[in-house]
Scaffold this active site. Structure first.
Site, PDB file in Angstrom:
ATOM      1  N   TYR A  45       9.348  22.970  10.830  1.00 21.25           N
ATOM      2  CA  TYR A  45      10.560  22.318  10.305  1.00 21.25           C
ATOM      3  C   TYR A  45      11.775  23.157  10.639  1.00 21.25           C
ATOM      4  O   TYR A  45      11.775  24.366  10.408  1.00 21.25           O
ATOM      5  CB  TYR A  45      10.457  22.194   8.779  1.00 21.25           C
ATOM      6  CG  TYR A  45      10.380  20.760   8.322  1.00 21.25           C
ATOM      7  CD1 TYR A  45      11.339  19.835   8.726  1.00 21.25           C
ATOM      8  CD2 TYR A  45       9.352  20.325   7.488  1.00 21.25           C
ATOM      9  CE1 TYR A  45      11.265  18.514   8.326  1.00 21.25           C
ATOM     10  CE2 TYR A  45       9.273  19.005   7.086  1.00 21.25           C
ATOM     11  CZ  TYR A  45      10.232  18.101   7.505  1.00 21.25           C
ATOM     12  OH  TYR A  45      10.157  16.801   7.114  1.00 21.25           O
ATOM     13  N   GLU A  47      15.516  21.863  10.264  1.00 19.76           N
ATOM     14  CA  GLU A  47      16.786  21.159  10.130  1.00 19.76           C
ATOM     15  C   GLU A  47      17.960  22.076  10.451  1.00 19.76           C
ATOM     16  O   GLU A  47      17.962  23.243  10.042  1.00 19.76           O
ATOM     17  CB  GLU A  47      16.982  20.648   8.690  1.00 19.76           C
ATOM     18  CG  GLU A  47      16.476  19.239   8.504  1.00 19.76           C
ATOM     19  CD  GLU A  47      15.309  19.206   7.562  1.00 19.76           C
ATOM     20  OE1 GLU A  47      14.496  20.155   7.615  1.00 19.76           O
ATOM     21  OE2 GLU A  47      15.216  18.230   6.796  1.00 19.76           O
ATOM     22  N   ASP A 205      25.599   4.228  27.749  1.00 20.38           N
ATOM     23  CA  ASP A 205      24.173   4.372  27.432  1.00 20.38           C
ATOM     24  C   ASP A 205      23.436   4.266  28.766  1.00 20.38           C
ATOM     25  O   ASP A 205      23.262   3.173  29.308  1.00 20.38           O
ATOM     26  CB  ASP A 205      23.752   3.252  26.469  1.00 20.38           C
ATOM     27  CG  ASP A 205      22.263   3.294  26.155  1.00 20.38           C
ATOM     28  OD1 ASP A 205      21.520   4.018  26.839  1.00 20.38           O
ATOM     29  OD2 ASP A 205      21.843   2.572  25.226  1.00 20.38           O
ATOM     30  N   THR A 231      17.745   7.884  26.815  1.00 24.45           N
ATOM     31  CA  THR A 231      16.394   8.227  26.398  1.00 24.45           C
ATOM     32  C   THR A 231      15.863   9.223  27.423  1.00 24.45           C
ATOM     33  O   THR A 231      16.458   9.406  28.492  1.00 24.45           O
ATOM     34  CB  THR A 231      15.471   6.997  26.366  1.00 24.45           C
ATOM     35  OG1 THR A 231      15.577   6.314  27.616  1.00 24.45           O
ATOM     36  CG2 THR A 231      15.835   6.053  25.239  1.00 24.45           C
ATOM     37  N   LYS A 234      12.225   7.149  30.286  1.00 28.89           N
ATOM     38  CA  LYS A 234      12.170   6.050  31.272  1.00 28.89           C
ATOM     39  C   LYS A 234      12.166   6.668  32.671  1.00 28.89           C
ATOM     40  O   LYS A 234      11.157   7.266  33.053  1.00 28.89           O
ATOM     41  CB  LYS A 234      13.340   5.103  31.035  1.00 28.89           C
ATOM     42  CG  LYS A 234      13.271   4.431  29.649  1.00 28.89           C
ATOM     43  CD  LYS A 234      14.372   3.425  29.455  1.00 28.89           C
ATOM     44  CE  LYS A 234      14.221   2.653  28.148  1.00 28.89           C
ATOM     45  NZ  LYS A 234      14.903   3.291  27.008  1.00 28.89           N
ATOM     46  N   ARG A 240       8.912  10.547  24.919  1.00 28.19           N
ATOM     47  CA  ARG A 240       9.758   9.555  24.258  1.00 28.19           C
ATOM     48  C   ARG A 240      10.772  10.303  23.411  1.00 28.19           C
ATOM     49  O   ARG A 240      10.421  11.182  22.631  1.00 28.19           O
ATOM     50  CB  ARG A 240       8.925   8.638  23.365  1.00 28.19           C
ATOM     51  CG  ARG A 240       7.873   7.874  24.124  1.00 28.19           C
ATOM     52  CD  ARG A 240       7.326   6.789  23.266  1.00 28.19           C
ATOM     53  NE  ARG A 240       8.227   5.671  23.266  1.00 28.19           N
ATOM     54  CZ  ARG A 240       8.172   4.671  24.152  1.00 28.19           C
ATOM     55  NH1 ARG A 240       7.248   4.667  25.094  1.00 28.19           N
ATOM     56  NH2 ARG A 240       9.021   3.677  24.084  1.00 28.19           N
TER      57      ARG A 240
HETATM   58  N1  DSN Z   1      12.888  -1.172  24.824  1.00 26.36           N
HETATM   59  C1  DSN Z   1      13.562  -0.562  25.948  1.00 26.36           C
HETATM   60  C2  DSN Z   1      13.413  -1.344  27.192  1.00 26.36           C
HETATM   61  O1  DSN Z   1      12.329  -1.879  27.406  1.00 26.36           O
HETATM   62  O2  DSN Z   1      14.338  -1.465  27.974  1.00 26.36           O
HETATM   63  C3  DSN Z   1      14.964  -0.281  25.670  1.00 26.36           C
HETATM   64  O3  DSN Z   1      15.067   0.460  24.508  1.00 26.36           O
END
Ligand code: DSN
Length: 402
Positions: A45, A47, A205, A231, A234, A240
């Site tokens: 932990y 924080e 984003d 994110t 991807k 993730r």
């Molecule tokens: N759920 C994601 C996607 O498939 O594009 C975006 O957050």
């Protein structure tokens, strides 16, 4: 005692290795990323933030003892991601996911009731970009800019809507948009509409295209946008998770919006894995991988076009494209194609298309991405064959609908 869970994990591992994975937001991480995710940092932990970062800013560091190595790994992670994007922006690596990154980013510069201008979910935007069913549409007033008849972003509409609605924040970025987003142009539009009494924040984003930005195969929002969220799982091929970059003058607001504003303890095992992914994203091999992802995507989209399908915008500049069945296969929903392909071990997702007539649970299109299968080693030739196979399956299936 052997846990039942490992039997399920083994089935999922087999599914992932045997199925063809075309979901544009998924990828396969390296063994090292997995190892860091499964490490002892999951027990810790912490924080707060490493104290060293707040020299001069008056912060107190962590709220727990024993954070010496957590501090080290978080600072290392931040340093590496700044290297990946060659930026001096501040970065916060604690957001648990993209949605949490967007929540904190909004919170850092907006008050409830403020207006945001973004891309509609139906046109390729994201749930957290102001959808009425999401916190973003409930907390803020949202105005959406349009896409033109072919599905390209209508930049003149962005200009017109800034003039008309005076949004406090303009948001660029998408979940299902296959063309390069002209961040420079949006930055110019914002500048032209700004004076000493009004200047909207510019937020990007880049969750889907972050890997392309890192590999310099997409315009970079750094130097233009005030806040950039992403994110890490991807095209960046990490665990993730989420991150927020911002201009240094917004650092304190952004960090405060993540913790204590919206999150508790950071997931240190995920931060450790994000750091491994950043190391990987700095390599020449990663750049070559992203170039392959883009090349493969174009090859596959071109093959669908050659076989008579309609691709939204007519093609792709990035790692994904949308097939629109509205005119070529009017009886076909995206959901039916998704389910039918599932039975043949080909995984993709249904997706709304511009001017969508069906509900979001049915849709008239599918989204296809090449990041995951390129990681598995597929070449442009393989993707062309895959398009042919999907066409054959759709053609057979369509006959059964007569
Ligand atoms: N759920 C994601 C996607 O498939 O594009 C975006 O957050």
């Amino acid at each position: 005692m052997e846990s039942e869970v490992f039997k399920i994990i083994e089935k999922e591992r087999k599914r992932q290795s045997e199925n063809v994975e075309l979901i544009a937001s998924e990828n396969f991480v390296s063994e090292n990323v997995l190892k860091a995710m499964g490490s002892c940092f999951t027990n810790k932990y912490c924080e707060g933030y490493p104290a060293v970062r707040y020299d001069g800013l008056g912060r107190k560091g962590r709220y727990y003892g024993g954070c010496i190595y957590a501090d080290e790994v978080e600072e290392y992670c931040r340093k590496k991601w700044k290297e990946v994007f060659k930026t001096d922006y501040h970065v916060n690596v604690q957001p648990h996911a993209g949605s949490q990154a967007n929540f904190a980013a909004f919170m850092s510069v907006l008050s409830p009731g403020d207006t945001i201008l973004a891309m509609d979910l139906n046109n390729g935007g994201h749930l957290t970009h102001g959808s009425s069913v999401n916190f973003s549409g409930k907390l803020y007033k949202t105005v959406f800019y349009d896409v033109d008849d072919k599905g390209f972003i209508d930049y003149d509409d962005i200009d017109g809507k800034i003039k008309k609605h005076k949004p406090r924040l303009v948001l660029a970025g998408a979940s299902a948009y296959s063309r390069e987003i002209d961040f420079n142009r949006i930055g110019r539009i914002i500048k032209e509409n700004s004076d000493e009494t009004y200047r909207p924040y510019f937020m990007v984003d880049m969750a889907h295209i972050a890997g392309l930005v890192a590999a310099e195969l997409h315009q970079s929002p750094f130097g233009i946008a005030d806040i950039i969220t992403t994110t890490t799982h991807k095209t960046l091929r990490g665990p993730r998770g989420g991150m927020i970059f911002c201009k240094p003058e917004l650092a304190k607001q952004v960090d405060g919006a993540v913790f204590p504003g919206s999150q508790g303890g950071p997931l240190m095992h995920v931060i450790a894995a994000k750091a491994v992914a950043a190391e990987e994203a700095c390599t020449p091999e990663y750049k070559e991988y992203i170039a392959d992802v883009v090349r493969n995507c174009k090859a596959m989209a071109d093959e669908f076009t050659a076989r008579g399908y309609e691709i939204v915008t007519g093609g792709t500049d990035n790692h994904l494209f949308l097939v629109d069945f509205s005119n070529t296969h009017p009886k076909l929903s995206g959901k039916a194609v998704q389910d039918m392909l599932d039975e043949h071990a080909i995984t993709l997702n249904k997706n709304c298309v511009p001017n969508e007539k069906r509900s979001p649970t049915q849709t008239s299109g599918v989204r296809i991405g090449t990041a995951a299968e390129t990681t598995k080693g597929k070449t442009a030739e393989d993707f062309v064959k895959l398009a042919d196979r999907i066409d054959e399956l759709i053609t057979e299936y369509y006959k059964t609908l007569d």
